[in-house]
Design a protein around this motif. Structure first.
Motif, PDB file in Angstrom:
ATOM      1  N   PRO A   1       0.577  -0.967  -0.060  1.00 55.51           N
ATOM      2  CA  PRO A   1      -0.165  -0.734   0.132  1.00 55.51           C
ATOM      3  C   PRO A   1       0.548   1.236   0.315  1.00 55.51           C
ATOM      4  O   PRO A   1       2.601   1.256   0.340  1.00 55.51           O
ATOM      5  N   ALA A   2       0.155   2.604  -0.992  1.00 55.15           N
ATOM      6  CA  ALA A   2       1.153   4.008  -0.776  1.00 55.15           C
ATOM      7  C   ALA A   2       0.990   4.079   0.769  1.00 55.15           C
ATOM      8  O   ALA A   2      -0.178   3.627   1.529  1.00 55.15           O
ATOM      9  N   GLU A   3       2.843   4.839   1.346  1.00 61.15           N
ATOM     10  CA  GLU A   3       2.353   4.634   3.021  1.00 61.15           C
ATOM     11  C   GLU A   3       2.128   5.967   2.635  1.00 61.15           C
ATOM     12  O   GLU A   3       3.368   7.684   1.499  1.00 61.15           O
ATOM     13  N   GLY A   4       1.940   7.101   3.973  1.00 61.89           N
ATOM     14  CA  GLY A   4       1.936   8.640   3.669  1.00 61.89           C
ATOM     15  C   GLY A   4       3.467   9.289   4.965  1.00 61.89           C
ATOM     16  O   GLY A   4       3.635   7.932   5.309  1.00 61.89           O
ATOM     17  N   TYR A   5       3.082  10.265   5.001  1.00 62.43           N
ATOM     18  CA  TYR A   5       4.325  10.770   5.534  1.00 62.43           C
ATOM     19  C   TYR A   5       3.822  10.532   7.380  1.00 62.43           C
ATOM     20  O   TYR A   5       4.772   9.189   8.002  1.00 62.43           O
ATOM     21  N   ARG A   6       3.107   9.913   8.085  1.00 62.26           N
ATOM     22  CA  ARG A   6       2.604   9.493   9.281  1.00 62.26           C
ATOM     23  C   ARG A   6       3.132   8.344   9.377  1.00 62.26           C
ATOM     24  O   ARG A   6       3.742   8.261  10.702  1.00 62.26           O
ATOM     25  N   GLN A   7       2.906   7.641   8.193  1.00 59.26           N
ATOM     26  CA  GLN A   7       3.525   6.068   8.602  1.00 59.26           C
ATOM     27  C   GLN A   7       4.180   5.761   8.210  1.00 59.26           C
ATOM     28  O   GLN A   7       4.841   5.307   9.112  1.00 59.26           O
ATOM     29  N   ILE A   8       5.049   6.607   7.487  1.00 57.14           N
ATOM     30  CA  ILE A   8       6.091   6.428   6.950  1.00 57.14           C
ATOM     31  C   ILE A   8       7.190   6.733   8.352  1.00 57.14           C
ATOM     32  O   ILE A   8       8.432   5.614   9.295  1.00 57.14           O
ATOM     33  N   LEU A   9       7.221   8.065   9.361  1.00 56.81           N
ATOM     34  CA  LEU A   9       7.572   8.522  10.189  1.00 56.81           C
ATOM     35  C   LEU A   9       7.025   7.486  11.154  1.00 56.81           C
ATOM     36  O   LEU A   9       8.013   8.508  12.624  1.00 56.81           O
ATOM     37  N   ARG A  10       7.131   6.336  11.407  1.00 56.17           N
ATOM     38  CA  ARG A  10       5.785   5.352  12.712  1.00 56.17           C
ATOM     39  C   ARG A  10       7.293   4.561  12.513  1.00 56.17           C
ATOM     40  O   ARG A  10       7.616   3.411  13.926  1.00 56.17           O
ATOM     41  N   ARG A  11       7.821   4.117  11.281  1.00 52.56           N
ATOM     42  CA  ARG A  11       8.967   2.790  11.463  1.00 52.56           C
ATOM     43  C   ARG A  11       9.916   3.694  12.662  1.00 52.56           C
ATOM     44  O   ARG A  11      10.855   4.445  11.290  1.00 52.56           O
ATOM     45  N   PRO A  12      10.722   2.642  12.898  1.00 52.24           N
ATOM     46  CA  PRO A  12      11.838   2.902  13.746  1.00 52.24           C
ATOM     47  C   PRO A  12      13.090   3.188  12.894  1.00 52.24           C
ATOM     48  O   PRO A  12      13.252   4.253  12.965  1.00 52.24           O
TER      49      PRO A  12
END
Length: 424
Positions: free
Chosen positions: A208-219
């Motif tokens: 799925p496409a990731e938004g900035y919030r989702q990306i920045l949740r990745r440690p």
């Protein structure tokens, strides 16, 4: 083992087109980069404070548009966004060539900053689309060497050509800078026109496409972004501010020595990049970052030592040695960090990942000179060097933390094969 010939033959034709023109594309930027503030202050007569503020607009605009640029690249593709940026760059360079008041110069530098904000993100997305795996890491390294070659040669030519008593010489270099941007534009309209950096919005995707919030949740993204910021803060953030100021005020060397030190930096990168790539291919990227941090730490200690013998031959040699050792560390940083970001990304979110990388880069490059100015203005020369060395130690610690959180293939080594089950 990597060789120039094997690397070149492994590239797709679009990658060859892009790589073979890099040095020519950046030649114009090398012509103008070291002399823009001189042009604003000594040729156009703006006071030094205003000239410094105008120069800062490039980095401020680039940082401000990083996030929207990544989103646009993921939605419409890098090619379209880059073409808009190149048009802005050409107009900005032409305006700056004839800018006789601060408003026109400011508009010109905002347009140049707009291009800076999209070019790093867009071209990294194209590179990551064209090549994968070890070849991607190698490409980033070779591309970095060629960028430095173009800028270095441009700076040398510009140094011999420009003359503050002849404003037309500055007009000429800005027009040449504008013209060199026609090269990547021609590539995007020609050989690279079919390169697609974004997923088809109407097609079904496993990822799925990731938004900035989702990306920045990745440690792992947070750790590599913090590492990038610190590396830029103590690295490139000091090259146009802290290092020259320390070399002049504390080491007591001439402006000619400082200028020559940048030539040393370029020469080391161009000459050593392929050799370094041979050694780091197949190695854990986080371990390479740790070695880079050690090398940079040594370089800052060398620069600090020059303050013990100011206005001497030893200080001049030390300043040149600092830039040479620092450049050796750069050959390890530039192939690894962009490769980690792009190996973490999918085609549907590659623009956003590179935008985060760009924002960390710009943030460190903006805050680095500010911190250097505060420390050196208060005569805290030892504190300045200590801050840089502590920053190097922080990079090593961050690299250790990052290694624990990324998969082996993202870290530049293949996944271990599962052990064969015993025969029954």
């Amino acid at each position: 083992m990597i060789s120039a010939r094997s690397f070149w033959h492994s590239l797709p034709i679009e990658g060859r087109w892009l790589l073979s023109t890099v040095a020519f594309q950046t030649l114009g930027r090398g012509l103008t980069l070291p002399f823009t503030i001189i042009y604003l202050h000594e040729v156009r007569g703006f006071d030094l404070g205003l000239s410094g503020f105008l120069m800062s607009l490039i980095a401020i605009v680039a940082l401000a548009i990083a996030a929207p640029s990544g989103t646009l690249i993921d939605r419409f593709g890098a090619r379209v966004v880059l073409l808009v940026g190149l048009v802005a760059m050409i107009i900005g360079c032409v305006l700056l060539a004839y800018a006789t008041n601060a408003i026109v110069a400011g508009v010109a530098l905002v347009l140049i900053g707009l291009n800076f904000g999209v070019s790093w993100i867009g071209f990294n997305a194209i590179i990551a689309t064209l090549v994968q795996g070890d070849l991607r890491q190698q490409y980033f390294g070779v591309n970095f060497a060629l960028v430095n070659l173009g800028i270095g040669v441009g700076g040398i030519i510009g140094g011999f050509f420009v003359d503050v008593t002849r404003p037309e010489t500055f007009t000429a270099i800005f027009l040449v800078d504008a013209a060199t941007n026609l090269i990547p534009m021609a590539l995007l309209l020609g050989p690279l026109r079919r390169v697609r950096t974004h997923g088809d919005a109407e097609a079904r995707h496993e990822t799925p496409a990731e938004g900035y919030r989702q990306i920045l949740r990745r440690p792992e993204v947070l750790w590599v972004t913090l590492l990038t910021f610190v590396a830029m803060f103590i690295g490139y953030g000091q090259m146009e501010g802290g290092f020259p100021a320390f070399a002049r005020q504390v080491s007591g060397v001439s402006t000619q020595i400082i200028g020559f030190s940048f030539a040393v930096n370029t020469a080391v990168i161009v000459l050593l990049q392929f050799t370094v790539l041979r050694f780091i291919t197949g190695k854990r990227r986080t371990r390479v970052m740790q070695v880079m941090a050690l090398v940079w730490g040594v370089s800052w200690l060398i620069l600090g030592a020059t303050g013990l013998l100011p206005d001497s031959l030893a200080a001049a040699i030390g300043v040149l040695a600092f830039m040479g050792v620092f450049a050796f560390g750069e050959t390890m940083l530039q192939p690894t960090v962009p490769a980690v970001y792009n190996d973490l990304a999918s085609d549907r979110s590659r623009g956003r990942y590179n935008a985060i990388n760009s924002a960390a880069f710009q943030g460190g490059a903006i805050l680095g000179p500010i911190a250097a100015g505060l420390l050196l203005d208060h005569d805290l020369q030892a504190g300045y060097i200590a801050t840089m060395v502590i920053g190097c130690l922080a990079i090593a610690v961050l690299a250790i933390a990052l290694e624990r959180r990324i998969a082996p293939d993202v870290n530049g080594v293949p996944e271990p094969e599962p052990a064969a089950s015993p025969a029954e």
